[in-house]
Motif scaffolding. Structure first.
Motif, PDB file in Angstrom:
ATOM      1  N   SER A  46       0.913  -1.345   0.278  1.00 16.17           N
ATOM      2  CA  SER A  46       0.028   0.054  -0.032  1.00 16.17           C
ATOM      3  C   SER A  46       0.866   1.219   0.030  1.00 16.17           C
ATOM      4  CB  SER A  46      -0.987   0.033   1.163  1.00 16.17           C
ATOM      5  OG  SER A  46      -0.087   0.004   2.351  1.00 16.17           O
ATOM      6  N   LYS A  47       0.120   2.287  -0.130  1.00 17.20           N
ATOM      7  CA  LYS A  47       0.875   3.672  -0.352  1.00 17.20           C
ATOM      8  C   LYS A  47       1.352   3.977   1.394  1.00 17.20           C
ATOM      9  CE  LYS A  47      -1.468   5.885  -3.841  1.00 17.20           C
ATOM     10  NZ  LYS A  47      -2.399   6.969  -4.560  1.00 17.20           N
ATOM     11  N   ARG A  48       0.437   3.665   2.283  1.00 12.43           N
ATOM     12  CA  ARG A  48       0.961   3.703   3.483  1.00 12.43           C
ATOM     13  C   ARG A  48       1.991   2.810   3.957  1.00 12.43           C
ATOM     14  NH1 ARG A  48      -2.488   1.570   8.960  1.00 12.43           N
ATOM     15  NH2 ARG A  48      -0.936   2.619  10.530  1.00 12.43           N
ATOM     16  N   ASP A  49       2.289   1.790   3.418  1.00 13.22           N
ATOM     17  CA  ASP A  49       3.470   0.897   3.615  1.00 13.22           C
ATOM     18  C   ASP A  49       4.737   1.708   3.039  1.00 13.22           C
ATOM     19  OD1 ASP A  49       2.104  -1.425   4.557  1.00 13.22           O
ATOM     20  OD2 ASP A  49       1.825  -2.247   2.713  1.00 13.22           O
ATOM     21  N   MET A  50       4.848   2.043   1.799  1.00 16.57           N
ATOM     22  CA  MET A  50       5.761   2.691   1.264  1.00 16.57           C
ATOM     23  C   MET A  50       6.186   4.372   2.092  1.00 16.57           C
ATOM     24  SD  MET A  50       6.859   1.287  -1.631  1.00 16.57           S
ATOM     25  CE  MET A  50       7.659   2.334  -2.409  1.00 16.57           C
ATOM     26  N   ARG A  51       4.986   4.914   2.593  1.00 17.52           N
ATOM     27  CA  ARG A  51       5.371   6.185   3.176  1.00 17.52           C
ATOM     28  C   ARG A  51       6.323   5.687   4.573  1.00 17.52           C
ATOM     29  NH1 ARG A  51       0.639   7.455   3.792  1.00 17.52           N
ATOM     30  NH2 ARG A  51       0.135   6.913   5.744  1.00 17.52           N
ATOM     31  N   ARG A  52       5.735   4.659   5.158  1.00 18.86           N
ATOM     32  CA  ARG A  52       6.357   4.178   6.430  1.00 18.86           C
ATOM     33  C   ARG A  52       7.519   3.799   6.153  1.00 18.86           C
ATOM     34  NH1 ARG A  52       2.273   0.419   9.784  1.00 18.86           N
ATOM     35  NH2 ARG A  52       4.234   0.292  11.049  1.00 18.86           N
ATOM     36  N   ALA A  53       7.984   3.288   4.874  1.00 10.32           N
ATOM     37  CA  ALA A  53       9.259   2.733   4.617  1.00 10.32           C
ATOM     38  C   ALA A  53      10.348   3.707   4.436  1.00 10.32           C
ATOM     39  CB  ALA A  53       9.185   1.777   3.385  1.00 10.32           C
ATOM     40  N   LYS A  54       9.844   4.674   3.736  1.00  8.60           N
ATOM     41  CA  LYS A  54      10.657   5.988   3.698  1.00  8.60           C
ATOM     42  C   LYS A  54      10.829   6.794   4.825  1.00  8.60           C
ATOM     43  CE  LYS A  54       9.038   6.779  -1.421  1.00  8.60           C
ATOM     44  NZ  LYS A  54       8.198   7.630  -2.124  1.00  8.60           N
ATOM     45  N   GLU A  55       9.910   6.834   5.790  1.00  5.52           N
ATOM     46  CA  GLU A  55      10.247   7.463   6.961  1.00  5.52           C
ATOM     47  C   GLU A  55      11.173   6.874   7.824  1.00  5.52           C
ATOM     48  OE1 GLU A  55       6.291   7.472   8.704  1.00  5.52           O
ATOM     49  OE2 GLU A  55       5.502   9.424   7.597  1.00  5.52           O
ATOM     50  N   MET A  56      11.032   5.346   7.609  1.00  7.52           N
ATOM     51  CA  MET A  56      12.052   4.704   8.309  1.00  7.52           C
ATOM     52  C   MET A  56      13.676   4.609   7.849  1.00  7.52           C
ATOM     53  SD  MET A  56      12.232   0.503   9.121  1.00  7.52           S
ATOM     54  CE  MET A  56      10.592   0.474   9.795  1.00  7.52           C
ATOM     55  N   ILE A  57      13.628   4.921   6.494  1.00  4.37           N
ATOM     56  CA  ILE A  57      15.143   5.087   6.040  1.00  4.37           C
ATOM     57  C   ILE A  57      15.370   6.511   6.446  1.00  4.37           C
ATOM     58  CG2 ILE A  57      16.131   5.517   3.663  1.00  4.37           C
ATOM     59  CD1 ILE A  57      14.029   3.538   2.271  1.00  4.37           C
ATOM     60  N   GLU A  58      14.436   7.528   6.481  1.00  8.08           N
ATOM     61  CA  GLU A  58      14.935   8.978   6.856  1.00  8.08           C
ATOM     62  C   GLU A  58      15.489   8.816   8.177  1.00  8.08           C
ATOM     63  OE1 GLU A  58      12.163  11.384   4.179  1.00  8.08           O
ATOM     64  OE2 GLU A  58      11.579  11.130   6.070  1.00  8.08           O
ATOM     65  N   LYS A  59      14.696   7.828   9.170  1.00  8.62           N
ATOM     66  CA  LYS A  59      15.301   7.848  10.576  1.00  8.62           C
ATOM     67  C   LYS A  59      16.638   7.130  10.674  1.00  8.62           C
ATOM     68  CE  LYS A  59      13.790   6.365  14.912  1.00  8.62           C
ATOM     69  NZ  LYS A  59      12.478   5.477  15.749  1.00  8.62           N
ATOM     70  N   GLN A  60      16.619   6.023  10.066  1.00  5.90           N
ATOM     71  CA  GLN A  60      17.967   5.298  10.004  1.00  5.90           C
ATOM     72  C   GLN A  60      19.161   5.995   9.587  1.00  5.90           C
ATOM     73  OE1 GLN A  60      18.503   2.190  11.396  1.00  5.90           O
ATOM     74  NE2 GLN A  60      16.351   2.129  12.173  1.00  5.90           N
ATOM     75  N   ASN A  61      19.013   7.070   8.656  1.00  7.37           N
ATOM     76  CA  ASN A  61      19.976   7.818   7.987  1.00  7.37           C
ATOM     77  C   ASN A  61      20.266   9.054   8.560  1.00  7.37           C
ATOM     78  OD1 ASN A  61      21.332   5.952   5.636  1.00  7.37           O
ATOM     79  ND2 ASN A  61      18.960   5.573   5.600  1.00  7.37           N
ATOM     80  N   GLN A  62      19.110   9.468   9.639  1.00  4.08           N
ATOM     81  CA  GLN A  62      19.326  10.589  10.500  1.00  4.08           C
ATOM     82  C   GLN A  62      19.134  12.042   9.475  1.00  4.08           C
ATOM     83  OE1 GLN A  62      23.125  10.733  12.351  1.00  4.08           O
ATOM     84  NE2 GLN A  62      22.450   9.458  13.985  1.00  4.08           N
ATOM     85  N   LEU A  63      18.044  11.507   8.465  1.00  3.74           N
ATOM     86  CA  LEU A  63      17.865  12.506   7.519  1.00  3.74           C
ATOM     87  C   LEU A  63      16.448  13.357   8.180  1.00  3.74           C
ATOM     88  CD1 LEU A  63      17.653  10.728   4.172  1.00  3.74           C
ATOM     89  CD2 LEU A  63      19.570  12.693   5.013  1.00  3.74           C
ATOM     90  N   PRO A  64      16.305  14.613   7.844  1.00  2.00           N
ATOM     91  CA  PRO A  64      14.995  15.304   8.233  1.00  2.00           C
ATOM     92  C   PRO A  64      13.866  14.945   7.528  1.00  2.00           C
ATOM     93  CG  PRO A  64      16.743  17.070   7.493  1.00  2.00           C
ATOM     94  CD  PRO A  64      17.288  15.702   6.958  1.00  2.00           C
ATOM     95  N   LYS A  65      12.747  14.963   8.211  1.00  2.00           N
ATOM     96  CA  LYS A  65      11.530  14.335   7.513  1.00  2.00           C
ATOM     97  C   LYS A  65      11.376  14.947   6.220  1.00  2.00           C
ATOM     98  CE  LYS A  65       6.492  13.780   8.901  1.00  2.00           C
ATOM     99  NZ  LYS A  65       5.518  14.092   9.897  1.00  2.00           N
ATOM    100  N   ASN A  66      10.855  14.208   5.209  1.00  2.00           N
ATOM    101  CA  ASN A  66      10.426  14.346   3.895  1.00  2.00           C
ATOM    102  C   ASN A  66      11.943  14.881   2.926  1.00  2.00           C
ATOM    103  OD1 ASN A  66       7.819  13.928   4.360  1.00  2.00           O
ATOM    104  ND2 ASN A  66       7.496  15.986   5.058  1.00  2.00           N
ATOM    105  N   ALA A  67      12.859  14.521   3.738  1.00  2.00           N
ATOM    106  CA  ALA A  67      14.101  14.795   2.799  1.00  2.00           C
ATOM    107  C   ALA A  67      14.615  13.770   2.107  1.00  2.00           C
ATOM    108  CB  ALA A  67      15.274  15.081   3.897  1.00  2.00           C
TER     109      ALA A  67
END
Length: 427
Positions: free
Chosen positions: A97-118
């Motif tokens: 789902s789109k929600r799955d993809m959105r959560r995955a991208k948020e997790m990548i940002e968190k793991q790589n210490q990126l700002p939200k939506n970066a």
């Protein structure tokens, strides 16, 4: 035991970590040359080039024509596997789902210490197509859902297996263990073996030249440990296969083994660290020592030596504590002060270390024969020593056993899918 739902989430999360923070652009609209056909679905050269950019950015490989050519074969194999995984997931009515993809991208940002939506902005700035990362993400999510639904329910771990694992850990105090990371390249058909072996050799050379082992493991390794950069954790020497027992002990910190042939393919192993189990938490041994020294007379005869040795044996049998030991020292007129004070075991001579190493507090050593007399030592107190092994939680042990079995079952599952597929490689 953890619930099925909790494990499913954890496993899906682990697979998501395979993805790296990488650059991207909009997919080209022009007709592309075909790189492979997988059950009537196309993989274009554009798809392959986009993934190559992703891999080069994530692994630190040099962006040269030679490197791109060397890795293109393995990357194409990965793209084929992902297409097969997506096809099987679709056949089993599993969707992302789109929600799955959105959560995955948020997790990548968190793991790589990126700002939200970066993430999207960073991909665009680095000129790597966004679709390359999204395709990789979507395949990882779909495959994790498929494994959780079809394979995970078949795996059970008994309490007796957990008990056996705990007992084995306890019995290994003071023995050597190694922290290793792996890259596993599976061989599914005999005609693939030589090509996979050469690929493993090239990856080893790239790591030796400075490429990131963990990043390459996430991209290429076909083991469940790919999700954590190939990290196998701590492995006891007894857990190593016969082949690895001759290789791992000789590895230096930070070095990679030659390709090791296994029943499933070829493995590369990176030595991250080594230690003695339980000793890392231990404090230096400090002992409070007393002594009785019985000197030999000048020009001592054999009889003189035997007499002093017999007296020393009598002292070891008579002494019942430190106060008693001090009294015995005065009675036999020991010429040296009884108290040696508090001493670190490692500061003593090798001969004395050996004599007192295993003597408990309140006990004496056996007589120690020196060149000029016989020495008896009393250990009055002992502090420090080996730390106690920190045992893992039972749930953690169960999870590790489950993941090992799930990884093996997943490789077999994908192998069977691959063998039944119609795959046409065009380049």
């Amino acid at each position: 035991m953890k619930s099925f739902k909790r494990y499913t989430l954890n496993f899906a999360t682990a697979l998501l970590l395979i993805i790296f923070v990488l650059p991207g652009t909009v997919r080209a609209q022009a007709v592309q040359r075909i790189a492979a056909i997988v059950n009537d679905e196309l993989i274009t050269e554009y798809d392959l080039e986009s993934r190559i950019k992703l891999v080069i950015m994530s692994t630190g490989l040099s962006n040269t024509k030679e490197v791109r050519q060397r890795i293109s074969g393995q990357i194409l194999r990965t793209l084929v596997d992902e297409r097969l995984q997506m096809q099987e997931a679709k056949r089993r009515n599993i969707s992302v789902s789109k929600r799955d993809m959105r959560r995955a991208k948020e997790m990548i940002e968190k793991q790589n210490q990126l700002p939200k939506n970066a993430l999207n902005r960073m991909l665009q700035e680095n000129a790597v197509p966004l679709a390359a990362m999204e395709d990789r993400l979507r395949a990882g999510i779909a495959w994790s859902k498929l494994l959780a639904r079809r394979l995970r329910p078949r795996i059970t771990v008994g309490e007796d297996e957990i008990d056996e694992t705990l007992q084995r850990i306890k019995s290994r105090q003071g023995q050597t263990e190694y922290r290793l990371a792996e890259i596993l390249l599976a061989v599914d058909r005999p005609d693939e073996e030589e090509n996979i072996r050469r690929t493993a050799q090239r990856i080893r050379k790239q790591v030796q030249d400075g490429a990131n082992f963990a990043a390459i493991a996430r991209q290429f390794s076909q083991s469940a440990t790919a999700a954590v950069g190939g990290d196998l954790g701590w492995m006891h020497e007894a857990e190593l296969s016969n082949e690895l027992k001759t290789i791992v002990p000789n590895l230096k910190h930070g070095t990679v083994s030659p390709p090791v042939k296994t029943v499933t393919g070829y493995r590369l192993l990176l030595l991250l660290d080594r230690r003695k189990i339980g000793e890392t938490t231990g404090k230096p041994v400090v002992i409070d020592l007393r002594q009785i020294f019985l000197p030999f007379p000048r020009a001592a005869t054999r009889r003189d030596i035997e007499n002093q040795t017999d007296l020393a044996k009598t002292i070891t049998l008579s002494a019942t504590g430190c106060r008693d030991f001090d009294m015995l020292a005065r009675e036999v007129k020991s010429p040296r002060s009884p108290s040696l004070g508090r001493l670190s075991l490692r500061d003593l001579s090798p001969e004395i270390q050996l004599a007192v190493r295993d003597v408990p507090a309140g006990k004496t050593t056996d007589p120690i024969k020196l060149t000029d007399g016989v020495l008896v030592l009393m250990v009055c107190s002992r502090e420090g020593g080996k730390g106690q092994i920190k045992l893992p939680e039972r749930d953690a042990i169960a999870d590790k056993l489950v993941q090992r079995r799930l990884s093996l079952m997943a490789r077999r599952y994908l192998r069977d899918i691959r063998l039944s597929a119609v795959i046409d490689i065009r380049i």
